[in-house]
Design a protein around this motif. Sequence first.
Motif, PDB file in Angstrom:
ATOM      1  N   SER A 141       7.499  12.719  -5.636  1.00 26.57           N
ATOM      2  CA  SER A 141       7.342  12.393  -4.227  1.00 26.57           C
ATOM      3  C   SER A 141       6.823  13.639  -3.566  1.00 26.57           C
ATOM      4  O   SER A 141       7.460  13.967  -2.261  1.00 26.57           O
ATOM      5  CB  SER A 141       8.505  11.774  -3.602  1.00 26.57           C
ATOM      6  OG  SER A 141       8.951  10.591  -4.130  1.00 26.57           O
ATOM      7  N   ILE A 163      10.299  13.575  -1.041  1.00 29.10           N
ATOM      8  CA  ILE A 163      10.338  12.713   0.059  1.00 29.10           C
ATOM      9  C   ILE A 163      11.002  11.174  -0.191  1.00 29.10           C
ATOM     10  O   ILE A 163      10.849  10.509  -1.384  1.00 29.10           O
ATOM     11  CB  ILE A 163       8.905  12.273   0.640  1.00 29.10           C
ATOM     12  CG1 ILE A 163       8.292  13.481   1.092  1.00 29.10           C
ATOM     13  CG2 ILE A 163       8.765  11.170   1.849  1.00 29.10           C
ATOM     14  CD1 ILE A 163       6.523  13.320   1.159  1.00 29.10           C
ATOM     15  N   SER A 164      11.751  10.725   0.581  1.00 30.24           N
ATOM     16  CA  SER A 164      12.612   9.631   0.279  1.00 30.24           C
ATOM     17  C   SER A 164      11.729   8.335  -0.264  1.00 30.24           C
ATOM     18  O   SER A 164      10.544   8.102   0.367  1.00 30.24           O
ATOM     19  CB  SER A 164      13.403   9.168   1.346  1.00 30.24           C
ATOM     20  OG  SER A 164      14.553   9.989   1.672  1.00 30.24           O
ATOM     21  N   SER A 169       6.619   5.730   5.110  1.00 33.44           N
ATOM     22  CA  SER A 169       6.631   7.084   5.550  1.00 33.44           C
ATOM     23  C   SER A 169       5.270   7.383   6.172  1.00 33.44           C
ATOM     24  O   SER A 169       4.328   6.608   5.926  1.00 33.44           O
ATOM     25  CB  SER A 169       6.815   8.039   4.283  1.00 33.44           C
ATOM     26  OG  SER A 169       8.200   8.037   3.869  1.00 33.44           O
ATOM     27  N   THR A 187       7.315  12.103   7.595  1.00 32.34           N
ATOM     28  CA  THR A 187       8.340  11.704   8.376  1.00 32.34           C
ATOM     29  C   THR A 187       8.747  10.015   8.129  1.00 32.34           C
ATOM     30  O   THR A 187       7.795   9.346   7.793  1.00 32.34           O
ATOM     31  CB  THR A 187       8.065  11.695   9.874  1.00 32.34           C
ATOM     32  OG1 THR A 187       9.257  11.500  10.520  1.00 32.34           O
ATOM     33  CG2 THR A 187       6.847  10.905  10.388  1.00 32.34           C
ATOM     34  N   ASN A 188      10.025   9.956   8.080  1.00 35.01           N
ATOM     35  CA  ASN A 188      10.450   8.500   7.667  1.00 35.01           C
ATOM     36  C   ASN A 188      11.718   8.258   8.580  1.00 35.01           C
ATOM     37  O   ASN A 188      12.252   9.242   9.002  1.00 35.01           O
ATOM     38  CB  ASN A 188      10.112   8.056   6.493  1.00 35.01           C
ATOM     39  CG  ASN A 188      11.216   9.089   5.399  1.00 35.01           C
ATOM     40  OD1 ASN A 188      12.516   9.322   5.875  1.00 35.01           O
ATOM     41  ND2 ASN A 188      10.630   9.461   4.377  1.00 35.01           N
ATOM     42  N   THR A 190      14.763   8.119   7.046  1.00 35.63           N
ATOM     43  CA  THR A 190      15.938   8.779   6.397  1.00 35.63           C
ATOM     44  C   THR A 190      15.625  10.171   6.592  1.00 35.63           C
ATOM     45  O   THR A 190      16.745  10.752   6.806  1.00 35.63           O
ATOM     46  CB  THR A 190      15.778   8.475   4.865  1.00 35.63           C
ATOM     47  OG1 THR A 190      16.188   6.785   4.810  1.00 35.63           O
ATOM     48  CG2 THR A 190      16.642   8.938   4.119  1.00 35.63           C
ATOM     49  N   ASP A 191      14.715  10.705   6.360  1.00 29.37           N
ATOM     50  CA  ASP A 191      14.350  12.296   6.317  1.00 29.37           C
ATOM     51  C   ASP A 191      13.963  12.768   7.617  1.00 29.37           C
ATOM     52  O   ASP A 191      14.343  14.114   7.722  1.00 29.37           O
ATOM     53  CB  ASP A 191      13.089  12.550   5.252  1.00 29.37           C
ATOM     54  CG  ASP A 191      13.408  12.047   4.020  1.00 29.37           C
ATOM     55  OD1 ASP A 191      14.383  12.067   3.552  1.00 29.37           O
ATOM     56  OD2 ASP A 191      12.514  11.554   3.461  1.00 29.37           O
ATOM     57  N   LEU A 194       9.698  16.329   8.044  1.00 26.47           N
ATOM     58  CA  LEU A 194       9.534  17.385   7.225  1.00 26.47           C
ATOM     59  C   LEU A 194       8.182  17.966   7.379  1.00 26.47           C
ATOM     60  O   LEU A 194       7.284  17.193   7.337  1.00 26.47           O
ATOM     61  CB  LEU A 194       9.595  16.671   5.813  1.00 26.47           C
ATOM     62  CG  LEU A 194      10.759  15.780   5.609  1.00 26.47           C
ATOM     63  CD1 LEU A 194      10.872  14.823   4.191  1.00 26.47           C
ATOM     64  CD2 LEU A 194      12.117  16.596   5.745  1.00 26.47           C
TER      65      LEU A 194
END
Length: 265
Positions: A141, A163-164, A169, A187-188, A190-191, A194
Amino acid sequence: MAFSSFRGMQSTGVPQPIFHLDAGNTNSVSSGSSTTWANIITAPADGSAQTDYDADRTSSSVPSYQSPGATAYFGNTTSAGNFNITPNTTFLNSLHKNNALFTLVFLYFIGNVPGETQYLIGNMGTAGSTTGLRFSVSPSSTLTLEVYNSGASALSISSIGAISVNEISLLAVSVDEANGKVSFFATNATDGNLSVAFTGQPYASPSSSDATYSTTIMAAGNAESKIPDHVSNSHRMYQAMVFNQFLSQSQLSNIFNSQRSRYGV
């Protein structure tokens, strides 16, 4: 409305993309059997026609079209498939050259499939003495941008690892080649945001020739249309956008925030 998804972004200060493909917009995908993923930007800023950025589907069933409606996406297939933008426009042929200026943006679900590199966009393929660009998600990821000149690397940067997976995302890379700037953003829910930005990264001896292949969504180039080059199994492509500007992290965050409620994230 033909531009419902884009207009939501524009209201947050995001400029108009050169092209925008949206699986959940009926003006972009008319039906699950459509062989065209249509550009919803009527007047691309580079002077091309709207249809110059339509992406031709491999067949009426590959890549597989899932969940018709606002949350529709392409993916979930074990057969080879992608979308080709044929032929390359002058702008698409500029992405790997001196003075390239662009941002690649995807709303994408990274599935937990070990061992697969997922190419989001490309026009250089995966092997041989080719010229062009490709942007991918690695098996771990990590986002990777590669630019090649006749098989020789002009730029290869990997960034934003881990990345989750198993959620939607926004994945993006911005390039201002003349000023040596490369910025990755993801970006999402959870994270959060970034990002990693690089300076002093101009292309090394870039080609002045056009890309080897036509530009392909969900693959590294139109000659490469097999596993692991396409979006397969549990990976999903919701939207694809390309801008002829270097977008800021706040602009990219605004794109995600303008769309996330639509997908329930």
